[in-house]
Design a protein around this motif. Structure first.
Motif, PDB file in Angstrom:
ATOM      1  N   ARG A 119      -0.348   4.527  -1.898  1.00 55.41           N
ATOM      2  CA  ARG A 119      -1.054   5.528  -1.090  1.00 55.41           C
ATOM      3  C   ARG A 119      -0.146   6.125  -0.048  1.00 55.41           C
ATOM      4  O   ARG A 119       0.689   5.439   0.522  1.00 55.41           O
ATOM      5  CB  ARG A 119      -2.240   4.861  -0.378  1.00 55.41           C
ATOM      6  CG  ARG A 119      -3.516   4.920  -1.129  1.00 55.41           C
ATOM      7  CD  ARG A 119      -4.720   4.874  -0.204  1.00 55.41           C
ATOM      8  NE  ARG A 119      -4.607   3.965   0.902  1.00 55.41           N
ATOM      9  CZ  ARG A 119      -4.949   2.690   0.858  1.00 55.41           C
ATOM     10  NH1 ARG A 119      -5.397   2.164  -0.258  1.00 55.41           N
ATOM     11  NH2 ARG A 119      -4.843   1.942   1.930  1.00 55.41           N
ATOM     12  N   ASN A 120      -0.344   7.394   0.237  1.00 55.04           N
ATOM     13  CA  ASN A 120       0.455   8.051   1.264  1.00 55.04           C
ATOM     14  C   ASN A 120       0.112   7.537   2.646  1.00 55.04           C
ATOM     15  O   ASN A 120       0.972   7.274   3.465  1.00 55.04           O
ATOM     16  CB  ASN A 120       0.230   9.552   1.214  1.00 55.04           C
ATOM     17  CG  ASN A 120       0.848  10.157  -0.024  1.00 55.04           C
ATOM     18  OD1 ASN A 120       1.786   9.612  -0.596  1.00 55.04           O
ATOM     19  ND2 ASN A 120       0.316  11.285  -0.457  1.00 55.04           N
ATOM     20  N   TYR A 140      -7.501   9.992  -3.520  1.00 56.21           N
ATOM     21  CA  TYR A 140      -7.278  11.303  -4.148  1.00 56.21           C
ATOM     22  C   TYR A 140      -6.217  12.134  -3.426  1.00 56.21           C
ATOM     23  O   TYR A 140      -5.652  13.049  -4.016  1.00 56.21           O
ATOM     24  CB  TYR A 140      -8.602  12.076  -4.248  1.00 56.21           C
ATOM     25  CG  TYR A 140      -9.411  11.626  -5.420  1.00 56.21           C
ATOM     26  CD1 TYR A 140      -9.055  11.995  -6.714  1.00 56.21           C
ATOM     27  CD2 TYR A 140     -10.508  10.787  -5.259  1.00 56.21           C
ATOM     28  CE1 TYR A 140      -9.772  11.558  -7.807  1.00 56.21           C
ATOM     29  CE2 TYR A 140     -11.225  10.336  -6.347  1.00 56.21           C
ATOM     30  CZ  TYR A 140     -10.860  10.731  -7.611  1.00 56.21           C
ATOM     31  OH  TYR A 140     -11.577  10.280  -8.702  1.00 56.21           O
ATOM     32  N   PRO A 175     -11.667   9.034  -1.057  1.00 56.38           N
ATOM     33  CA  PRO A 175     -11.723   7.748  -1.779  1.00 56.38           C
ATOM     34  C   PRO A 175     -11.874   7.884  -3.292  1.00 56.38           C
ATOM     35  O   PRO A 175     -12.608   8.749  -3.772  1.00 56.38           O
ATOM     36  CB  PRO A 175     -12.966   7.061  -1.198  1.00 56.38           C
ATOM     37  CG  PRO A 175     -13.390   7.860  -0.027  1.00 56.38           C
ATOM     38  CD  PRO A 175     -12.772   9.199  -0.111  1.00 56.38           C
ATOM     39  N   ARG A 201       0.817  -1.194   0.000  1.00 59.05           N
ATOM     40  CA  ARG A 201       0.000   0.000   0.000  1.00 59.05           C
ATOM     41  C   ARG A 201       0.856   1.252   0.000  1.00 59.05           C
ATOM     42  O   ARG A 201       0.482   2.262  -0.566  1.00 59.05           O
ATOM     43  CB  ARG A 201      -0.882   0.020   1.242  1.00 59.05           C
ATOM     44  CG  ARG A 201      -2.032  -0.916   1.113  1.00 59.05           C
ATOM     45  CD  ARG A 201      -2.789  -0.851   2.375  1.00 59.05           C
ATOM     46  NE  ARG A 201      -3.890  -1.796   2.318  1.00 59.05           N
ATOM     47  CZ  ARG A 201      -4.870  -1.770   3.191  1.00 59.05           C
ATOM     48  NH1 ARG A 201      -4.870  -0.873   4.147  1.00 59.05           N
ATOM     49  NH2 ARG A 201      -5.832  -2.634   3.107  1.00 59.05           N
ATOM     50  N   LYS A 248     -12.890   5.246  -5.083  1.00 59.65           N
ATOM     51  CA  LYS A 248     -13.690   4.088  -5.478  1.00 59.65           C
ATOM     52  C   LYS A 248     -14.993   4.098  -4.717  1.00 59.65           C
ATOM     53  O   LYS A 248     -15.138   4.829  -3.738  1.00 59.65           O
ATOM     54  CB  LYS A 248     -12.935   2.781  -5.215  1.00 59.65           C
ATOM     55  CG  LYS A 248     -12.644   2.551  -3.756  1.00 59.65           C
ATOM     56  CD  LYS A 248     -12.088   1.155  -3.524  1.00 59.65           C
ATOM     57  CE  LYS A 248     -11.769   0.958  -2.054  1.00 59.65           C
ATOM     58  NZ  LYS A 248     -11.205  -0.319  -1.709  1.00 59.65           N
ATOM     59  N   MET A 286      -5.421   4.163   5.851  1.00 59.08           N
ATOM     60  CA  MET A 286      -6.646   4.848   5.496  1.00 59.08           C
ATOM     61  C   MET A 286      -6.726   5.155   4.017  1.00 59.08           C
ATOM     62  O   MET A 286      -5.721   5.234   3.333  1.00 59.08           O
ATOM     63  CB  MET A 286      -6.706   6.172   6.255  1.00 59.08           C
ATOM     64  CG  MET A 286      -7.624   6.146   7.421  1.00 59.08           C
ATOM     65  SD  MET A 286      -7.676   7.753   8.165  1.00 59.08           S
ATOM     66  CE  MET A 286      -6.036   7.886   8.763  1.00 59.08           C
ATOM     67  N   GLN A 287      -7.945   5.352   3.584  1.00 65.45           N
ATOM     68  CA  GLN A 287      -8.187   5.962   2.288  1.00 65.45           C
ATOM     69  C   GLN A 287      -8.521   7.411   2.591  1.00 65.45           C
ATOM     70  O   GLN A 287      -9.422   7.684   3.382  1.00 65.45           O
ATOM     71  CB  GLN A 287      -9.395   5.322   1.610  1.00 65.45           C
ATOM     72  CG  GLN A 287      -9.186   3.919   1.116  1.00 65.45           C
ATOM     73  CD  GLN A 287      -8.754   3.887  -0.338  1.00 65.45           C
ATOM     74  OE1 GLN A 287      -8.704   4.910  -1.014  1.00 65.45           O
ATOM     75  NE2 GLN A 287      -8.420   2.715  -0.818  1.00 65.45           N
ATOM     76  N   ASP A 329      -5.501   0.914  -6.179  1.00 63.54           N
ATOM     77  CA  ASP A 329      -5.920   0.913  -4.791  1.00 63.54           C
ATOM     78  C   ASP A 329      -5.475   2.215  -4.117  1.00 63.54           C
ATOM     79  O   ASP A 329      -4.969   2.228  -3.017  1.00 63.54           O
ATOM     80  CB  ASP A 329      -5.325  -0.305  -4.066  1.00 63.54           C
ATOM     81  CG  ASP A 329      -5.944  -0.513  -2.684  1.00 63.54           C
ATOM     82  OD1 ASP A 329      -7.012   0.078  -2.441  1.00 63.54           O
ATOM     83  OD2 ASP A 329      -5.347  -1.234  -1.868  1.00 63.54           O
TER      84      ASP A 329
END
Lengths: 516, 486
Positions: free
Chosen positions: A44-45, A416, A53, A40, A55, A49-50, A413
């Motif tokens: 993702r940073n 934003y 999102p 991940r 998605k 968490m997202q 995955d």
């Protein structure tokens, strides 16, 4: 891969986060978490968490698929919010009334099982809507409390109360995947249900006389569906779209509104999909076990073609060639003319296209399709990002990028928050994707073409055509015009500021902007 | 399918009535939505989310699968004069694995991560449906996190299934009370107030703040439009609370009265009359003579400027009929009056979460024969809009396309509006919007749509509908007489 470093995050913070994460996962006995986090971290940073999102959930895709079925109603088995949110999202995008029922699970239903709620719900919606088909979608909640919807639906059928109505249970747990998987799974479930229905057998012989092709098309607008349908019909065959949202979600105004759409694929048509010449699945990135085309091929021997979305000349060629091959026919003259026109437009645009530094985000199949158009027109693809998980997404894109000797950030995955950072970092001048990208547009003023789902801050998303030769050209023109506007806007001022020899006495000349 | 389709589903009869002033009518409300009827309501989580989310400098973590966060990301047009952190949608994105093994670890790590990266003033953790079922101990996690990070980490008990949207409002109120803490402030700031139940959509809270400050009153905080954690903490020292969105905030106002001795008044800033009335109420309750003078000057100026413009629109609107379907009762009451000021009669009014008292108000404020609906659905709306011959529908995003398909104009009185509708400025905006929609030339073109342009099958359906209508034209009234009276 270029490593993403947040410009406004200092290294100390990064180290602190890392140290903290190690501490938090220290007691994890298995490598599982380590592996997932490693995975991940790249996309993702945030690790846990997202953030904003990219998605949606499975029932959203399921609800969309069912909207393309004639006289069908959907009930979402879960709490009231699931259905309402999905309705709101779709209504804002399509500007059509979106009626989706909910079994309105309460505390009691959650504790003792939601069977009673669901049964009442089905009865009510049948009484109010008189549908032929009822799709029963599940949610996180229904799946977590372990409601067996197969059994509940069987019990509902066994009452004999709903004779002549096809009630179909479709598991779509919200946490099980993204809207894309929900969409394909629902199509698969619809096919699996109707092909087993014995009633249509006598029709079959007649139907086989007029050859037809199954088309499973994802991420298409209503206009895209109409356009692909037209293209297939130029070959002299019928295209059976599963589902067919073309008129159901872009209904013309009439003076008699019908809350249950009579448009879309009928159950009779769904039952005959096994007699098709082939199934062409446009949007080929979901795992094979989610693919309706492969299901029909494995179970019923209907030849399956899994192709990219027909966006751009190369991707559309794939579709046209497949059609010619399946039908053993020459490519119709009309399509050759349209292809020629697209080439002509590509030539007109190519020097302008070259100024595009592009980011594409959203649903994986759409991103892949648009990336094809971006690359073949000589734009620089800087970022391709999706919130879904797909191995094929990365693999296919990488090989495409190699072909054009380009490098781009590919994120799956993702969210934003990360997309925004990469866009800032890479100097993107035009981004394309659903309205959720409006945050980047608003905050960083990056030029933005809205495409995909949901588009809720513009009108006409359902009528936009970006597929097929014709649609690709409309889309390319739109992109080129954005790039041209960028060039022309402030051109005089920019040139003056950059090149005019600076002396103190010089005053800025009248610019076209100032003149306005 | 020869059966006639139902308009009012089983168990919904008591939530529909036709205003008959001779009778002692009461509507059934505040009940759980009937399954399968396509209610327009959302869930507990939604209720909590819409109330708390405008708190600007807090991090709002949605603990659950992705959908809940995805569909509520920045759904309100709430504005901030300070931090924009509240517009970021944080989700623990629970997946299959987490559902099986629990999401606690993920949540703990998520809070740590957020605190380090964003340095929020406080963290709200919203529980969603599955969290309620898998039994993550959010309360304990929040407590530990508070000690670890030295900021407030407040759990919001908002599992979607655990009631209705209204219970979500209550959960949000509890979270706010939790933030304010138990201690009472003995000495209140004179001439100060809190404004409860405005979410600063399209700068609405700023407009009211400007009025109050011009008069010389101190607005401690708005709950929750453009509120900060610090401003909410300071709310306890206000002399009075004024409540606009009664559905979501009456509970909080009552609790604040009990806990902190702050009395409350109901006010509404929608429409010129209501705005003046509400300001007067506030000034007379906490102001001095000087404040009253300033209030009178302000109102005189504003009214002289805006009233004639609104009047000009009234001339173009008089005689139209409107159907209202909104979230809460206060908004419906405001709208009935505001439309009446424009010469427009309310022929249908309904809410998702109105209270008994509010429905009683509807009956008083509307004429004979007005259709009153609780927790209604598209089927009923379609039927009654046609039946009442309404020219305008007021509602949210989901209702808009229905109105348009029926050839009825529409007012967006919802979270997404981008122009203010409150105060004097808002009253003019409102009149302009009503005029823009109901007097659009589009409807003239639509009206010329002739049945003989239709295909054969279409006209068949049409004649069928007509026939069906003839058979039972007073479906509505029958049902209400039988079932609507308690």
């Amino acid at each position: 891969m270029i490593k993403v470093i947040k410009p406004d995050t200092d290294n100390a913070t990064k180290k602190a986060v890392k140290a903290l994460m190690t501490e938090i996962h220290r007691d994890d006995s298995k490598d599982r978490n380590k592996d997932r986090n490693k995975d991940r971290n790249k996309d993702r940073n945030y690790v846990n968490m997202q953030v904003n999102p990219c998605k949606m959930c499975m029932p959203m895709g399921g609800a969309l698929a069912l909207k393309g079925v004639k006289n069908a109603m959907t009930i979402i088995h879960g709490s009231q919010g699931c259905s309402t949110y999905i309705r709101r999202h779709m209504a804002a995008h399509y500007n059509e009334p979106i009626d989706i029922a909910s079994s309105s699970l309460s505390e009691e239903g959650t504790v003792y099982g939601g069977s009673k709620n669901l049964k009442i719900g089905i009865r009510n919606l049948v009484n109010m809507y008189q549908p032929e088909v009822v799709g029963v979608l599940t949610t996180c909640l229904a799946e977590t409390i372990g409601d067996d919807i197969e059994r509940i639906v069987r019990e509902v059928r066994d009452t004999g109360e709903f004779e002549g109505i096809d009630i179909i249970p479709i598991p779509t747990p919200g946490y099980g995947g993204s809207q894309t998987e929900g969409y394909f799974d629902t199509i698969k479930a619809l096919m699996a249900y109707f092909v087993k229905k014995p009633i249509q057998v006598q029709k079959e012989t007649e139907e086989t006389k007029t050859p037809f092709i199954n088309i499973v098309l994802s991420d298409a607008t209503c206009e895209d569906v109409r356009e692909i349908k037209r293209m297939v019909e130029l070959f002299g065959v019928k295209a059976l779209f599963i589902p067919d949202i073309s008129d159901a979600l872009d209904a013309p105004f009439t003076n008699h509104y019908n809350k249950l759409s009579e448009e879309g694929i009928s159950r009779e048509e769904l039952a005959k999909v096994i007699y098709a010449k082939a199934t062409i699945e446009l949007g080929d990135l979901v795992a094979p076990n989610h693919s309706p085309a492969l299901f029909l091929e494995e179970e019923y021997g209907v030849k399956a073609y899994r192709l990219p979305l027909p966006i751009g000349i190369n991707n559309t060629d794939c579709l046209v060639k497949a059609l010619a091959e399946v039908l053993d026919k020459d490519i119709p003259k009309a399509l050759e003319v349209e292809r020629g026109r697209l080439m002509d437009g590509m030539i007109d645009a190519h020097k302008h296209s070259a100024t595009g530094d592009i980011a594409v985000f959203g649903d994986m199949n759409l991103v892949m399709g648009i990336a094809g158009l971006v690359l073949e027109n000589g734009m620089q693809l800087k970022l391709a990002a999706t919130g879904s998980m797909s191995k094929r997404f990365k693999e296919q894109l990488e090989s495409k990028l190699d072909q054009y000797q380009q490098k781009a950030e590919i994120l799956q995955d993702t969210d934003y928050e990360t997309i925004r950072e990469v866009i800032q970092l890479k100097g993107v001048n035009l981004m394309m994707g659903p309205s959720d990208g409006k945050f980047i547009w608003e905050k960083d003023h990056v030029d933005f073409i809205r495409v995909g789902f949901p588009v809720h801050d513009h009108v006409g998303a359902q009528r936009k055509n970006i597929m097929g030769y014709k649609g690709s050209l409309i889309f390319l023109d739109e992109i080129t015009n954005h790039l041209l506007d960028q060039k022309h806007k402030g051109y005089r001022e920019r040139m003056y500021q950059t090149y005019y020899p600076k002396k103190e006495s010089h005053k800025p000349i009248q610019t076209d902007e100032a003149a306005r | 399918m020869n059966q006639k389709s139902t308009i009012i589903a089983d168990h919904r009869e008591k939530q529909v009535l036709v205003n008959d002033k001779q009778k002692n009518q009461a509507i059934a409300c505040d009940t759980h939505s009937v399954s399968g009827v396509v209610s327009q309501r959302a869930c507990v989580y939604c209720g909590a989310r819409v109330v708390l989310n405008p708190i600007t400098d807090a991090a709002h973590i949605v603990h659950g699968p992705i959908g809940c966060a995805s569909y509520t990301w920045d759904i309100r047009g709430s504005l901030s004069s300070d931090s924009e952190l509240f517009r970021t949608s944080f989700s623990t994105d629970l997946r299959e694995h987490d559902i099986i093994f629990g999401g606690e670890k993920k949540l703990i790590a998520a809070i740590d991560e957020i605190v380090i990266r964003e340095k929020p003033k406080a963290v709200f953790i919203y529980s969603t449906c599955v969290v309620g079922v898998i039994g993550d101990d959010v309360k304990a996690i929040a407590k530990k996190a508070e000690i670890k990070h030295g900021i407030r980490v407040i759990p919001v008990h908002s599992s979607g299934f655990s009631g209705s949207k209204k219970d979500g409002y209550k959960a949000a109120c509890h979270a706010i009370l939790d933030l304010m803490g138990p201690e009472k402030v003995e000495v209140k700031t004179p001439h100060s107030l809190n404004f409860l139940g405005d979410f600063n959509l399209a700068a609405e809270a700023w407009i009211i703040r400007d009025y109050l400050e011009t008069i010389g009153l101190e607005l401690k905080t708005v709950i929750t439009g453009d509120a900060t954690i610090d401003s909410l903490r300071a709310a306890k020292s206000a002399s009075i609370n004024v409540v606009q969105c009664a559905g979501s905030m009456t509970y909080l106002a009552k609790q604040m009265k009990m806990n902190y001795d702050i009395p409350f008044e109901n006010i509404r800033f929608f429409g010129i009359k209501d705005t003046i009335r509400s300001l007067r109420k506030i000034v007379f309750s906490i102001g001095t003579e000087e404040h009253v003078k300033r209030f009178e000057t302000l109102v005189a100026q504003k009214e002289a400027y805006y009233q004639p413009m609104v009047e000009a629109y009234k001339r173009k609107l008089i005689g139209k009929k409107v159907a209202l379907y909104v979230g809460g009762g206060f908004k419906a009451i405001s709208l009935i009056e505001q439309f009446a000021d424009l010469g427009i009669q309310t022929v249908l009014v309904g809410t998702q979460t109105g209270s008994k008292e509010e429905y009683e108000q509807f009956r008083k404020l509307t004429g004979e024969g007005t259709v009153i609906l609780d927790d209604t659905n598209p089927t009923e709306l379609e039927h009654f809009i046609k039946e009442t011959g309404a020219h305008i529908l007021v509602g949210g995003v989901k209702e808009r396309p229905l109105a348009y398909k029926l050839g009825v104009s529409f007012i967006d009185h919802n979270h997404e509006r981008k122009h203010p509708l409150c105060g004097f400025e808002g009253a003019l905006n409102f009149a302009m919007e009503v005029d823009a929609t109901v007097n659009s030339p589009v409807w003239d073109i639509v009206k010329t749509f002739k049945p003989n342009n239709e295909t054969k099958s279409e006209s068949k359906t049409k004649s069928k509908t007509k026939q069906a209508k003839k058979e039972k034209p007073f479906d509505v009234i029958d049902l209400t007489i039988e079932g609507g009276i308690l």
